[in-house]
Scaffold this motif. Structure first.
Motif, PDB file in Angstrom:
ATOM      1  N   TYR A   1    -117.440  90.350  46.860  1.00  9.02           N
ATOM      2  CA  TYR A   1    -118.060  91.433  46.098  1.00  9.02           C
ATOM      3  C   TYR A   1    -117.863  91.210  44.601  1.00  9.02           C
ATOM      4  CZ  TYR A   1    -118.768  96.241  44.378  1.00  9.02           C
ATOM      5  OH  TYR A   1    -119.181  97.354  43.683  1.00  9.02           O
ATOM      6  N   GLY A   2    -116.631  90.941  44.199  1.00  2.96           N
ATOM      7  CA  GLY A   2    -116.364  90.743  42.785  1.00  2.96           C
ATOM      8  C   GLY A   2    -117.069  89.523  42.215  1.00  2.96           C
ATOM      9  N   ALA A   3    -116.998  88.401  42.934  1.00  7.03           N
ATOM     10  CA  ALA A   3    -117.618  87.172  42.440  1.00  7.03           C
ATOM     11  C   ALA A   3    -119.136  87.315  42.340  1.00  7.03           C
ATOM     12  CB  ALA A   3    -117.251  86.007  43.361  1.00  7.03           C
TER      13      ALA A   3
ATOM     14  N   MET B   1    -114.058  86.772  32.653  1.00  4.88           N
ATOM     15  CA  MET B   1    -113.360  86.936  33.926  1.00  4.88           C
ATOM     16  C   MET B   1    -111.857  86.956  33.705  1.00  4.88           C
ATOM     17  SD  MET B   1    -115.601  84.394  36.410  1.00  4.88           S
ATOM     18  CE  MET B   1    -114.945  82.904  35.645  1.00  4.88           C
ATOM     19  N   LEU B   2    -111.183  87.893  34.341  1.00  2.00           N
ATOM     20  CA  LEU B   2    -109.727  87.976  34.302  1.00  2.00           C
ATOM     21  C   LEU B   2    -109.201  87.434  35.622  1.00  2.00           C
ATOM     22  CD1 LEU B   2    -109.440  91.637  32.936  1.00  2.00           C
ATOM     23  CD2 LEU B   2    -109.799  89.509  31.655  1.00  2.00           C
TER      24      LEU B   2
ATOM     25  N   GLN C   1    -108.666  80.189  41.690  1.00  2.00           N
ATOM     26  CA  GLN C   1    -109.728  81.166  41.931  1.00  2.00           C
ATOM     27  C   GLN C   1    -111.050  80.723  41.313  1.00  2.00           C
ATOM     28  OE1 GLN C   1    -107.573  84.401  40.113  1.00  2.00           O
ATOM     29  NE2 GLN C   1    -107.049  85.322  42.093  1.00  2.00           N
ATOM     30  N   LEU C   2    -110.986  79.883  40.307  1.00  2.00           N
ATOM     31  CA  LEU C   2    -112.202  79.450  39.614  1.00  2.00           C
ATOM     32  C   LEU C   2    -113.153  78.694  40.533  1.00  2.00           C
ATOM     33  CD1 LEU C   2    -110.579  78.297  36.250  1.00  2.00           C
ATOM     34  CD2 LEU C   2    -111.846  80.427  36.679  1.00  2.00           C
ATOM     35  N   ALA C   3    -112.638  78.098  41.602  1.00  2.00           N
ATOM     36  CA  ALA C   3    -113.496  77.368  42.538  1.00  2.00           C
ATOM     37  C   ALA C   3    -114.487  78.290  43.231  1.00  2.00           C
ATOM     38  CB  ALA C   3    -112.636  76.646  43.577  1.00  2.00           C
ATOM     39  N   LEU C   4    -114.177  79.590  43.322  1.00  2.00           N
ATOM     40  CA  LEU C   4    -115.056  80.548  43.999  1.00  2.00           C
ATOM     41  C   LEU C   4    -115.729  81.507  43.015  1.00  2.00           C
ATOM     42  CD1 LEU C   4    -112.936  81.482  47.158  1.00  2.00           C
ATOM     43  CD2 LEU C   4    -114.723  79.764  46.935  1.00  2.00           C
ATOM     44  N   LEU C   5    -115.636  81.189  41.715  1.00  2.00           N
ATOM     45  CA  LEU C   5    -116.212  82.048  40.687  1.00  2.00           C
ATOM     46  C   LEU C   5    -117.253  81.275  39.877  1.00  2.00           C
ATOM     47  CD1 LEU C   5    -112.917  83.742  39.458  1.00  2.00           C
ATOM     48  CD2 LEU C   5    -114.827  84.911  40.572  1.00  2.00           C
TER      49      LEU C   5
END
Length: 370
Positions: free
Chosen positions: A21-23, A43-44, A50-54
């Motif tokens: 949802y957030g991504a 992005m925080l 986590q960057l791999a999924l953002l």
């Protein structure tokens, strides 16, 4: 508008519901969310994995949202110069903030189903149980925001019933992933059923498994990760002669492939905030058999087969309806039409409207707090 979005609940391996949802919102916001003015998104994060999924956007690293440092996180966020801060959860620290804030409450499931998610540390799980013994802690959290977001009218009505906040509550909806491949309607479905979701007690997977006794020739695929203890308990319920496959996690590609061939996605959950697998299945043209509860009525809009979650026999009867090719095709087509009504572009536009409202309300309240 410069929007800082709290992405610290993004997973580091594979999305869960909150993570996706957030991504997805972040990506849609960056693509302007239907607004004439493109949003500048910061992005925080709390873990560079986590960057791999953002999306590939500017980011800054903060503390974990589960750390004691969360109490003072607003002092760091103050320095970022954001016009508004958005969190896809309601727990973001806000003491000392000098910026407009939107917090999100997805559902009220844990008041009636108090078992906390297993990934949380033991001390956090203990606090989680205490937190959900009464509504006043939730009120304290939500009233710290300028605007509260939620993902469904069902949850918004529950929030009003329990008087959870004095702040405006705005819908920022969930949606299927763009570019979902639609199955070939001319290809006969395989006699397979898919379950995608956790195995927490309120998900009621037991009734689905028991229902397989009335569905000879069908195979049930339980797709999500599962603990050894839970697998043992559910495995003991599998009726003699029934075929139930425990995948213990599948990739996005495997999930999409299974959706394109299955008879139906099934879920007999007793409570949901939204039920993303439902809309994902409908977007692929796969019928859904689900429990007859308010949120599934809202999300499906009449395009799913809804049934009694307490009856394995009723569940099996709903599945057998889909053995008639014309019935299967009509439900598939209805699901496609319903899924087309949801999009992340719409959700991003809803969030931008909520952000503008939060900025206005913050400006109105701020002089009074000086």
């Amino acid at each position: 508008m410069r929007i800082a979005v709290d992405a610290r609940f993004t997973r580091t391996d594979q999305h869960d519901g909150i993570s996706r949802y957030g991504a997805s919102l972040i990506e849609a916001l960056a693509e302007n969310g239907g607004s004439a003015e493109k949003a500048q998104v910061l992005m925080l994060i709390s873990d560079e994995r986590q960057l791999a999924l953002l999306p590939d956007l500017p980011w800054i690293k903060l503390n974990s949202p589960l750390s004691p440092a969360e109490l003072l996180v607003a002092f760091r966020v103050n320095r970022l110069g954001a016009d508004v801060v958005v969190s896809p959860m309601q727990t973001m620290g806000s003491w000392g903030r000098k910026y407009p804030l939107i917090l999100t409450l997805h559902d009220l499931i844990y008041y009636s189903n108090p078992t906390p998610p297993g990934f949380l540390p033991l001390p956090v799980r203990a606090l989680w149980r205490l937190y959900h013994l009464a509504y006043w802690p939730q009120r304290r959290l939500l009233n710290r925001a300028d605007v509260v977001a939620t993902i469904s009218e069902t949850t918004r009505s529950l929030m009003a019933r329990h008087r959870l906040t004095k702040r405006p509550v705005r819908i920022v909806g969930n949606a299927p992933q763009p570019g979902t491949t639609v199955r070939n309607p001319a290809q006969a479905p395989e006699k397979t059923l898919l379950y995608m979701g956790s195995f927490m007690p309120y998900k009621n997977v037991e009734t689905v498994v028991r229902g397989m006794a009335h569905l000879p020739g069908y195979t049930l695929h339980l797709l999500s990760r599962i603990s050894p203890d839970r697998r043992r308990d559910l495995g003991a319920l599998v009726p003699d002669g029934s075929e139930v496959v425990f995948h213990n996690g599948v990739s996005e590609e495997e999930y999409a492939e299974l959706l394109r061939s299955a008879t139906a996605l099934v879920t007999l959950s007793r409570a949901e905030g939204y039920g993303l697998p439902m809309i994902e299945a409908m977007a692929a043209g796969t019928p859904v058999v689900a429990s007859d509860i308010p949120i599934f009525r809202e999300v499906s809009g009449g395009a799913a087969l809804l049934t009694d979650p307490d009856s394995p026999e009723a569940f099996a009867a709903a599945v057998r309806e889909l053995s008639e090719p014309d019935r299967w095709r009509r439900i598939s087509e209805a699901g496609l039409r319903r899924a087309a009504e949801y999009s992340w572009e719409t959700s991003a536009a809803q969030l931008l409207d909520a952000a503008a409202e939060a900025v206005r309300l913050f400006g109105e309240r701020r002089p009074a707090s000086r």
